[in-house]
Scaffold this motif. Structure first.
Motif, PDB file in Angstrom:
ATOM      1  N   ARG A  72       0.653  -1.067   0.032  1.00  0.00           N
ATOM      2  CA  ARG A  72      -0.338  -0.574  -0.156  1.00  0.00           C
ATOM      3  C   ARG A  72       1.336   1.186   0.401  1.00  0.00           C
ATOM      4  N   THR A  73      -0.036   2.002  -0.288  1.00  0.00           N
ATOM      5  CA  THR A  73       1.057   3.666  -0.449  1.00  0.00           C
ATOM      6  C   THR A  73      -0.667   4.837   0.140  1.00  0.00           C
ATOM      7  N   ASP A  74       0.405   5.888   0.334  1.00  0.00           N
ATOM      8  CA  ASP A  74      -0.840   7.040   0.369  1.00  0.00           C
ATOM      9  C   ASP A  74      -0.176   8.216   0.053  1.00  0.00           C
ATOM     10  N   GLY A  75       0.588   7.707  -0.965  1.00  0.00           N
ATOM     11  CA  GLY A  75       1.361   8.855  -2.097  1.00  0.00           C
ATOM     12  C   GLY A  75       2.320   9.217  -1.827  1.00  0.00           C
ATOM     13  N   THR A  76       2.875   8.935  -0.296  1.00  0.00           N
ATOM     14  CA  THR A  76       4.338   9.257   0.410  1.00  0.00           C
ATOM     15  C   THR A  76       4.700   7.750   0.406  1.00  0.00           C
ATOM     16  N   THR A  77       4.353   7.398   0.857  1.00  0.00           N
ATOM     17  CA  THR A  77       4.956   5.793   1.393  1.00  0.00           C
ATOM     18  C   THR A  77       4.982   5.156   1.340  1.00  0.00           C
ATOM     19  N   THR A  78       5.867   3.922   0.736  1.00  0.00           N
ATOM     20  CA  THR A  78       4.556   2.502   0.238  1.00  0.00           C
ATOM     21  C   THR A  78       5.437   1.379   0.747  1.00  0.00           C
ATOM     22  N   THR A  79       4.552   0.774   1.368  1.00  0.00           N
ATOM     23  CA  THR A  79       4.810  -0.667   2.534  1.00  0.00           C
ATOM     24  C   THR A  79       4.467  -1.827   1.844  1.00  0.00           C
ATOM     25  N   LEU A  80       5.005  -2.982   2.430  1.00  0.00           N
ATOM     26  CA  LEU A  80       4.765  -3.908   2.202  1.00  0.00           C
ATOM     27  C   LEU A  80       3.949  -4.435   3.715  1.00  0.00           C
ATOM     28  N   VAL A  81       2.028  -4.688   3.683  1.00  0.00           N
ATOM     29  CA  VAL A  81       0.832  -4.777   4.477  1.00  0.00           C
ATOM     30  C   VAL A  81       1.505  -6.004   4.731  1.00  0.00           C
ATOM     31  N   SER A  82       1.284  -7.034   4.155  1.00  0.00           N
ATOM     32  CA  SER A  82       1.904  -8.777   4.736  1.00  0.00           C
ATOM     33  C   SER A  82       2.053  -9.489   3.910  1.00  0.00           C
ATOM     34  N   ASP A  83       3.260 -10.586   4.410  1.00  0.00           N
ATOM     35  CA  ASP A  83       3.260 -11.216   3.407  1.00  0.00           C
ATOM     36  C   ASP A  83       2.499 -12.748   3.797  1.00  0.00           C
ATOM     37  N   ILE A  84       1.849 -12.308   3.240  1.00  0.00           N
ATOM     38  CA  ILE A  84       1.133 -13.476   3.482  1.00  0.00           C
ATOM     39  C   ILE A  84       1.257 -15.380   3.326  1.00  0.00           C
ATOM     40  N   SER A  85       2.112 -14.827   1.532  1.00  0.00           N
ATOM     41  CA  SER A  85       2.625 -16.336   2.100  1.00  0.00           C
ATOM     42  C   SER A  85       4.186 -16.285   2.256  1.00  0.00           C
ATOM     43  N   VAL A  86       5.171 -17.044   3.205  1.00  0.00           N
ATOM     44  CA  VAL A  86       6.463 -16.610   3.434  1.00  0.00           C
ATOM     45  C   VAL A  86       6.634 -17.616   2.801  1.00  0.00           C
ATOM     46  N   GLY A  87       7.896 -16.869   2.307  1.00  0.00           N
ATOM     47  CA  GLY A  87       8.924 -17.459   1.257  1.00  0.00           C
ATOM     48  C   GLY A  87       8.284 -17.935  -0.292  1.00  0.00           C
ATOM     49  N   GLY A  88       7.153 -17.381  -1.162  1.00  0.00           N
ATOM     50  CA  GLY A  88       6.272 -17.605  -2.269  1.00  0.00           C
ATOM     51  C   GLY A  88       5.264 -16.984  -2.124  1.00  0.00           C
ATOM     52  N   ASP A  89       4.937 -17.026  -3.176  1.00  0.00           N
ATOM     53  CA  ASP A  89       4.097 -15.745  -3.677  1.00  0.00           C
ATOM     54  C   ASP A  89       2.133 -16.017  -3.388  1.00  0.00           C
ATOM     55  N   SER A  90       1.512 -15.154  -2.365  1.00  0.00           N
ATOM     56  CA  SER A  90       0.601 -15.194  -2.174  1.00  0.00           C
ATOM     57  C   SER A  90      -0.997 -14.607  -3.367  1.00  0.00           C
ATOM     58  N   TYR A  91      -0.224 -13.620  -4.395  1.00  0.00           N
ATOM     59  CA  TYR A  91      -0.804 -13.197  -6.071  1.00  0.00           C
ATOM     60  C   TYR A  91      -1.647 -12.775  -5.054  1.00  0.00           C
ATOM     61  N   PRO A  92      -2.035 -11.535  -3.915  1.00  0.00           N
ATOM     62  CA  PRO A  92      -3.409 -10.940  -4.044  1.00  0.00           C
ATOM     63  C   PRO A  92      -3.786 -10.223  -4.944  1.00  0.00           C
ATOM     64  N   GLN A  93      -5.410 -11.160  -5.528  1.00  0.00           N
ATOM     65  CA  GLN A  93      -5.896  -9.981  -6.209  1.00  0.00           C
ATOM     66  C   GLN A  93      -7.588 -10.005  -6.133  1.00  0.00           C
ATOM     67  N   GLY A  94      -8.145  -9.226  -7.157  1.00  0.00           N
ATOM     68  CA  GLY A  94      -9.750  -8.669  -7.014  1.00  0.00           C
ATOM     69  C   GLY A  94      -9.823  -8.185  -6.175  1.00  0.00           C
ATOM     70  N   PHE A  95      -9.520  -6.432  -5.489  1.00  0.00           N
ATOM     71  CA  PHE A  95      -9.334  -6.431  -4.945  1.00  0.00           C
ATOM     72  C   PHE A  95     -10.917  -5.638  -4.891  1.00  0.00           C
TER      73      PHE A  95
END
Length: 158
Positions: A72-95
């Protein structure tokens, strides 16, 4: 998935340029700037699925360390929200934003692809615990309508 979204008076989108690869950009119609170099170097993070909720723009990106995860970003700071699949891809989609929560599908590497949500005072991410939904939820769409989250899978709606 190519998607662009208006957020805080800017148009946000992903675009390629040779120095940074495909990254998150924004424009006000006059000036176009790189929001964040999520993955350093020319490889790019391939941000996608942009959805605004409560002062943040949520999306999927790959920083080269956490694979394809929720950012996520607020337009200034961009951060990882969560590492849902530690060591792999969680492929979040359909937001889909609804009632102060962000709903999406992701794979935590243990339970398969399921419905997740953040917001409304929940922890960073909350895997669906409803017994009304299949445990392996391969959704073809999420839609918010009239204050209700509609889910569709293989022609069946919940």
């Amino acid at each position: 998935e190519f998607r662009r979204v208006l957020f805080r008076s800017y148009l946000y989108f992903s675009a390629y340029e040779s120095t940074h690869g495909t990254e998150l950009w924004r424009t006000d119609g006059t000036t176009t700037t790189l929001v964040s170099e999520i993955r350093a170097g020319a490889s790019g993070s391939y941000p996608q699925g942009f959805t605004a909720l409560d002062g943040y723009l949520y999306f999927q990106a790959n920083d080269g360390t956490h694979d394809a995860e929720l950012w996520r970003t607020d337009g200034t700071t961009t951060t990882l929200v969560s590492d849902i699949s530690v060591g792999g891809d969680s492929y979040p989609q359909g937001f889909t934003a609804l009632g102060g929560s962000l709903y999406f599908q992701a794979n935590d590497g243990t339970h398969g692809t399921e419905l997740w949500r953040i917001g409304d005072g929940l922890p960073a991410t909350d895997r669906n615990q409803s017994t009304d939904l299949p445990s392996l939820l391969l959704l073809s769409s999420l839609l918010a309508a009239a204050g209700t989250l509609l889910l569709r899978r293989e022609g069946r709606a919940w």
